[in-house]
Every structure is written in C-alpha cells, then in structure tokens.
Design a protein around this motif. Structure first.
Motif, mmCIF file in Angstrom:
data_model
loop_
_atom_site.group_PDB
_atom_site.id
_atom_site.type_symbol
_atom_site.label_atom_id
_atom_site.label_comp_id
_atom_site.label_asym_id
_atom_site.label_seq_id
_atom_site.Cartn_x
_atom_site.Cartn_y
_atom_site.Cartn_z
ATOM 1 N N HIS A 12 4.100 -30.764 15.306
ATOM 2 C CA HIS A 12 4.256 -29.562 16.139
ATOM 3 C C HIS A 12 4.024 -28.305 15.288
ATOM 4 C CE1 HIS A 12 7.310 -31.858 18.940
ATOM 5 N NE2 HIS A 12 6.062 -32.228 19.145
ATOM 6 N N VAL A 13 4.615 -28.288 14.093
ATOM 7 C CA VAL A 13 4.473 -27.111 13.216
ATOM 8 C C VAL A 13 3.010 -26.937 12.818
ATOM 9 C CG1 VAL A 13 5.194 -26.019 11.058
ATOM 10 C CG2 VAL A 13 6.798 -27.496 12.288
ATOM 11 N N TRP A 14 2.403 -28.031 12.419
ATOM 12 C CA TRP A 14 0.994 -28.032 12.001
ATOM 13 C C TRP A 14 0.113 -27.453 13.109
ATOM 14 C CZ3 TRP A 14 -2.133 -28.630 7.976
ATOM 15 C CH2 TRP A 14 -3.420 -29.158 8.122
ATOM 16 N N LYS A 15 0.350 -27.884 14.340
ATOM 17 C CA LYS A 15 -0.481 -27.415 15.449
ATOM 18 C C LYS A 15 -0.308 -25.915 15.683
ATOM 19 C CE LYS A 15 -1.065 -31.729 17.959
ATOM 20 N NZ LYS A 15 -0.434 -32.646 18.921
ATOM 21 N N ASP A 16 0.906 -25.400 15.508
ATOM 22 C CA ASP A 16 1.157 -23.973 15.766
ATOM 23 C C ASP A 16 0.772 -23.089 14.584
ATOM 24 O OD1 ASP A 16 2.218 -24.602 18.240
ATOM 25 O OD2 ASP A 16 4.089 -23.500 17.951
ATOM 26 N N LEU A 17 1.041 -23.525 13.366
ATOM 27 C CA LEU A 17 0.988 -22.587 12.229
ATOM 28 C C LEU A 17 -0.067 -22.900 11.175
ATOM 29 C CD1 LEU A 17 4.808 -21.891 11.697
ATOM 30 C CD2 LEU A 17 3.181 -20.651 13.119
ATOM 31 N N ARG A 18 -0.851 -23.919 11.400
ATOM 32 C CA ARG A 18 -1.933 -24.263 10.481
ATOM 33 C C ARG A 18 -2.846 -23.044 10.285
ATOM 34 N NH1 ARG A 18 -6.484 -28.726 12.060
ATOM 35 N NH2 ARG A 18 -7.553 -28.690 10.070
ATOM 36 N N GLY A 19 -3.120 -22.727 9.021
ATOM 37 C CA GLY A 19 -3.981 -21.577 8.719
ATOM 38 C C GLY A 19 -3.210 -20.273 8.590
ATOM 39 N N ARG A 20 -1.935 -20.284 8.958
ATOM 40 C CA ARG A 20 -1.141 -19.043 8.913
ATOM 41 C C ARG A 20 -0.109 -19.034 7.802
ATOM 42 N NH1 ARG A 20 -0.537 -16.400 14.412
ATOM 43 N NH2 ARG A 20 -2.060 -17.445 15.727
ATOM 44 N N ILE A 21 0.267 -20.231 7.317
ATOM 45 C CA ILE A 21 1.271 -20.318 6.244
ATOM 46 C C ILE A 21 0.764 -21.293 5.172
ATOM 47 C CG2 ILE A 21 3.222 -19.777 7.759
ATOM 48 C CD1 ILE A 21 3.925 -22.779 7.796
ATOM 49 N N PRO A 22 1.246 -21.149 3.922
ATOM 50 C CA PRO A 22 0.715 -22.010 2.872
ATOM 51 C C PRO A 22 1.264 -23.432 2.860
ATOM 52 C CG PRO A 22 2.258 -20.407 1.952
ATOM 53 C CD PRO A 22 2.084 -20.058 3.392
ATOM 54 N N TYR A 23 2.481 -23.665 3.391
ATOM 55 C CA TYR A 23 3.133 -24.930 3.077
ATOM 56 C C TYR A 23 4.038 -25.422 4.204
ATOM 57 C CZ TYR A 23 4.521 -28.120 -0.753
ATOM 58 O OH TYR A 23 4.697 -29.200 -1.589
ATOM 59 N N ILE A 24 3.857 -26.698 4.569
ATOM 60 C CA ILE A 24 4.750 -27.334 5.545
ATOM 61 C C ILE A 24 5.357 -28.581 4.904
ATOM 62 C CG2 ILE A 24 4.926 -28.510 7.782
ATOM 63 C CD1 ILE A 24 2.369 -26.926 8.628
ATOM 64 N N LEU A 25 6.668 -28.642 4.857
ATOM 65 C CA LEU A 25 7.348 -29.865 4.427
ATOM 66 C C LEU A 25 7.544 -30.723 5.662
ATOM 67 C CD1 LEU A 25 10.110 -28.349 2.099
ATOM 68 C CD2 LEU A 25 8.208 -29.823 1.382
ATOM 69 N N ASP A 26 6.888 -31.872 5.709
ATOM 70 C CA ASP A 26 6.975 -32.728 6.880
ATOM 71 C C ASP A 26 7.932 -33.879 6.628
ATOM 72 O OD1 ASP A 26 6.666 -34.485 8.998
ATOM 73 O OD2 ASP A 26 4.520 -34.081 9.216
ATOM 74 N N GLY A 27 9.117 -33.771 7.210
ATOM 75 C CA GLY A 27 10.138 -34.808 7.034
ATOM 76 C C GLY A 27 10.344 -35.607 8.314
ATOM 77 N N GLY A 28 9.341 -35.620 9.179
ATOM 78 C CA GLY A 28 9.462 -36.407 10.411
ATOM 79 C C GLY A 28 10.253 -35.688 11.489
ATOM 80 N N ALA A 29 10.815 -36.468 12.415
ATOM 81 C CA ALA A 29 11.470 -35.891 13.591
ATOM 82 C C ALA A 29 12.866 -35.344 13.267
ATOM 83 C CB ALA A 29 11.577 -36.942 14.678
ATOM 84 N N CYS A 30 13.224 -34.256 13.978
ATOM 85 C CA CYS A 30 14.568 -33.672 13.839
ATOM 86 C C CYS A 30 15.512 -34.462 14.730
ATOM 87 C CB CYS A 30 14.565 -32.230 14.338
ATOM 88 S SG CYS A 30 13.390 -31.181 13.494
ATOM 89 N N ASN A 31 16.714 -34.769 14.260
ATOM 90 C CA ASN A 31 17.509 -35.637 15.125
ATOM 91 C C ASN A 31 18.343 -34.945 16.204
ATOM 92 O OD1 ASN A 31 19.609 -34.997 13.395
ATOM 93 N ND2 ASN A 31 19.213 -36.830 12.140
ATOM 94 N N VAL A 32 18.658 -33.664 16.060
ATOM 95 C CA VAL A 32 19.376 -32.987 17.154
ATOM 96 C C VAL A 32 18.375 -32.502 18.215
ATOM 97 C CG1 VAL A 32 20.885 -31.065 17.804
ATOM 98 C CG2 VAL A 32 21.300 -32.297 15.669
ATOM 99 N N GLY A 33 17.362 -31.790 17.799
ATOM 100 C CA GLY A 33 16.274 -31.457 18.722
ATOM 101 C C GLY A 33 16.430 -30.177 19.518
ATOM 102 N N VAL A 34 17.634 -29.612 19.624
ATOM 103 C CA VAL A 34 17.786 -28.256 20.163
ATOM 104 C C VAL A 34 18.403 -27.381 19.072
ATOM 105 C CG1 VAL A 34 17.967 -28.820 22.619
ATOM 106 C CG2 VAL A 34 20.032 -28.748 21.211
ATOM 107 N N GLU A 35 18.235 -26.063 19.226
ATOM 108 C CA GLU A 35 18.669 -25.134 18.192
ATOM 109 C C GLU A 35 20.191 -25.115 18.045
ATOM 110 O OE1 GLU A 35 16.669 -24.580 20.665
ATOM 111 O OE2 GLU A 35 14.783 -23.736 19.938
ATOM 112 N N SER A 36 20.621 -24.418 16.999
ATOM 113 C CA SER A 36 22.055 -24.331 16.716
ATOM 114 C C SER A 36 22.782 -23.519 17.790
ATOM 115 C CB SER A 36 22.265 -23.651 15.355
ATOM 116 O OG SER A 36 21.719 -22.336 15.370
ATOM 117 N N THR A 37 24.070 -23.765 17.901
ATOM 118 C CA THR A 37 24.954 -22.909 18.697
ATOM 119 C C THR A 37 25.154 -21.619 17.917
ATOM 120 O OG1 THR A 37 26.100 -24.854 19.524
ATOM 121 C CG2 THR A 37 27.282 -22.766 19.695
ATOM 122 N N VAL A 38 24.973 -20.465 18.581
ATOM 123 C CA VAL A 38 25.226 -19.188 17.895
ATOM 124 C C VAL A 38 26.572 -18.660 18.368
ATOM 125 C CG1 VAL A 38 24.434 -16.821 17.492
ATOM 126 C CG2 VAL A 38 22.750 -18.679 17.693
#
Ligand code: AMP
Ligand code: MG
Length: 348
Positions: free
Chosen positions: A159-185
């Motif tokens: 997902h990150v690669w598809k959105d930000l490829r060419g715009r940032i130098p580095y993506i650490l790809d550690g596979g899927a996130c296990n919670v999947g929704v953002e933090s509670t603020v």
C-alpha cells in the motif's frame, strides 16, 4: 526520487537495515515504517524542515497535526509539560500500544508538528521495527499514516509503495499491520479525558483505568478539537454506502441495490461480515470482500483498509458496506466507515 523498499523482519529487525533507515531520519529525510496500527511516514520530530516535507509528500492540510512516536518514557518527558497521573496510568496500561496522548507541548516541538496548537499527540508504538528505528535514530519520530492524504491508510508495505513510490527515499516493509486501524487519540489537557478519535484502544478499556471518559463529537459550527477530523478521510474513489440494521434487512437492501446498480451498468463492491457473505455472493457483485467474522471485530479492523483499497483497484463505482456493532473495537471501525461514506448511511 528513487524509492528503496526493503523487507525487514518484523519480529527481529535486522540491525544493519535499522541503522540505514535511522541514518536517513537523522539526516532529515523521510522513512516509511510499520507500526501495529498502520504504516507511518516518519521524520525527525525535532526538525521542522523534515516535518514540513511530510505535509508536502502526503498533500496533507497544514492544520492537521502529526503524532510524535517515542521508544521510551524518558523521551516523552522532554516533549510535554505536565505529564500527570492520568498520563502515567495510560502509559503503564497501554504503552507500547495504539493509544495517543494529547498533552501541552514544550518548545522543542516545532509548530509544523503540532500545526500551531499548544498541545502535541504522543504515542509509543507496539512494533519492534518502529521501536528500534526510533531508538537507533535517537530522536522522537513524527509520523502520520504513510498514504496520500484522503486515501485509506496503508496496512502493508505494498500500500505504501503504491502511494509514495518516487516521493520518499525509503520504505521499511515489515508485512501486514496487525491492528489495522489508527490509534485512539485521547486528550488529557482537560479535567475529564476525552477521546478525539476512536481507535485501537477501546473506550471500555480506558474507562477501566481512568473512570469517566468523554467522547468528542465535532459539530459543524464548533472548531474540532482534533483538527484532522474535519477532513475527508479513509475514502475510496467509489461511492460508499454504510448499511445499519438487522442482518435480514441489510441483505435484502443490498440485493436490491446490486440489481439497481447493475441496471445502470455500475460495478458493485460489497464489504461484509463472514456471516453475511454466502447470501450476497449469489447476487454476483463484481467484488465481494469478507471483512471477517462479526464475532471477531479485530479481524474486521485488520482487513478494512485492504477492502477499501481493493475497491479502488477494481474501479468499483458503488460500495455497500455492512455496519457492525458499535461497542469495543466496533466503535473505531464504524467511525472509519462513516467517514469513508461521507455520512451516506442507510438505516434499514
Ligand atoms: P494521522 O493522520 O493518523 O497521523 O492522524 C493524526 C491525528 O491525531 C490528527 O488528525 C489529529 O486528529 C490527532 N492529533 C494529533 N495531535 C493532536 C493534538 N495536538 N491535538 C489534537 N489532536 C491531535
Ligand atoms: Mg492518516
């Protein structure tokens, strides 16, 4: 710009990869990295220019503040004023984890990070890659979700690669996130703790350790306390309708809507629970995405953004999403679905 996407062991991150990424952070560059919630687009939180670059890369509105990520409690103390009993309890119970605490900020947090507010949102992510990156960089890392602004958040490296490829130098790809929704603020600047955005830590769990917890309902004529919440968020390109009600009625309405859309030559995507899937499958929608069992909301949360992104990839015109019960993690799931629908909600 060339973007490196490097696979990293999410449980035991390779030190030489972490060092390479940490060096970029120290130099004021941007690095995308996995957390347990969604992927983050990180920069040195003490470097105003690097943080300004995050807004540019994402196309993020200037008045939407960034969350600052830390790897230990020592780090927090230099970033906020008035670390109090409530904050201490929250940190003890839920850090590292999907809870962001909003407290008054110190002067070392650039205005770009807090979007001019006098407060800052801080969290300690529960992910070995995120924690070791922050630790190695030696600075707190400001990071919003690593997607283009307005799109569903990224829950895997592709997902990150598809959105930000060419715009940032580095993506650490550690596979899927296990919670999947953002933090509670959680806003701790007032007397009663207040949830500004529901997320990975439920209201019920917060109440157990804090007592009374309020929920902010930003209305049209009131300045939202969580500035980001006024923007269109998590939205797929297709029109999403959220259906709420008894299963039988939802199934009947969806069936009806599938036929109507097909008569107009529109492609239909269904996002539903496992319990509803077999009935809808026979109605031949172009896409049927099973979010997970209604008995296991953590499954639904973890697959939600993948479902929304798939609808876009398959150029779905009409998305019909089945609502889930609003308690526990369901509260955050429904918050995201409501936003993705632009409030197009059908009570059936
Ligand atoms: P994200 O794009 O997922 O990183 O979202 C960060 C969100 O956290 C923002 O949109 C705000 O809603 C919230 N937030 C961060 N910092 C603050 C703050 N100082 N005060 C209120 N809300 C904040
Ligand atoms: Mg975001």
């Amino acid at each position: 710009m060339e973007t490196k996407r490097i696979y990293i062991d999410s449980q035991a991150p390779e030190p030489e990869i972490i060092e390479e990424a940490a060096k970029l952070i120290r130099e004021g560059q941007l690095v995308a990295f996995p957390t347990e919630t969604v992927y983050g687009l990180g920069a040195n939180a003490l470097n105003a220019e690097a943080c300004a670059e995050i807004f540019k890369v994402k196309g993020r509105p200037q008045d939407n503040p960034l969350i600052v990520h830390v790897s230990n409690l020592e780090m927090v103390k230099s970033l906020v004023v008035g670390w109090n009993e409530q904050a201490e309890r929250c940190a003890r119970a839920f850090w590292p984890g999907p809870l962001t605490l909003v407290l008054p900020k110190t002067a070392i947090i650039p205005d770009a990070v807090s979007a001019g507010l006098s407060s800052v949102g801080i969290r300690m992510p529960n992910h070995p890659v995120a924690l070791s990156l922050i630790e190695k960089a030696g600075v707190p890392i400001a990071a919003p979700s690593a997607n283009l602004s307005g799109k569903p958040s990224p829950t895997n490296g592709i997902h990150v690669w598809k959105d930000l490829r060419g715009r940032i130098p580095y993506i650490l790809d550690g596979g899927a996130c296990n919670v999947g929704v953002e933090s509670t603020v959680l806003d701790l600047t007032g007397e009663i703790p207040c949830i500004l955005r529901p997320g990975g830590i439920t209201k019920e769990r917060l109440e157990k350790i804090l007592g009374e917890v309020a929920v902010d309902h930003p209305s049209e004529n009131q300045l939202p306390k969580a500035p980001g919440m006024k923007y269109r968020h998590y939205a797929p390109k297709g029109e999403l309708y959220l259906l709420i009600g008894e299963r039988e009625k939802i199934l009947a309405r969806m069936t009806d809507e599938i036929h109507k859309a097909h008569a107009r030559l529109k492609k239909v995507g269904i996002l539903c629970t496992l319990e509803s899937a077999s009935s809808l499958h026979s109605q031949l929608p172009e896409l049927l995405f099973v979010l997970g069992s209604e008995e296991r909301p953590e499954e639904v949360a973890a697959s939600l953004y993948e479902g929304l992104r798939l609808c876009d990839e398959q150029s779905i015109d009409i998305i019909l999403a089945e609502g889930v019960a609003k308690n526990g993690l369901g509260f955050a799931i429904m918050n995201r679905l409501e936003k993705a629908s632009g409030q197009k909600i059908w009570y059936v």
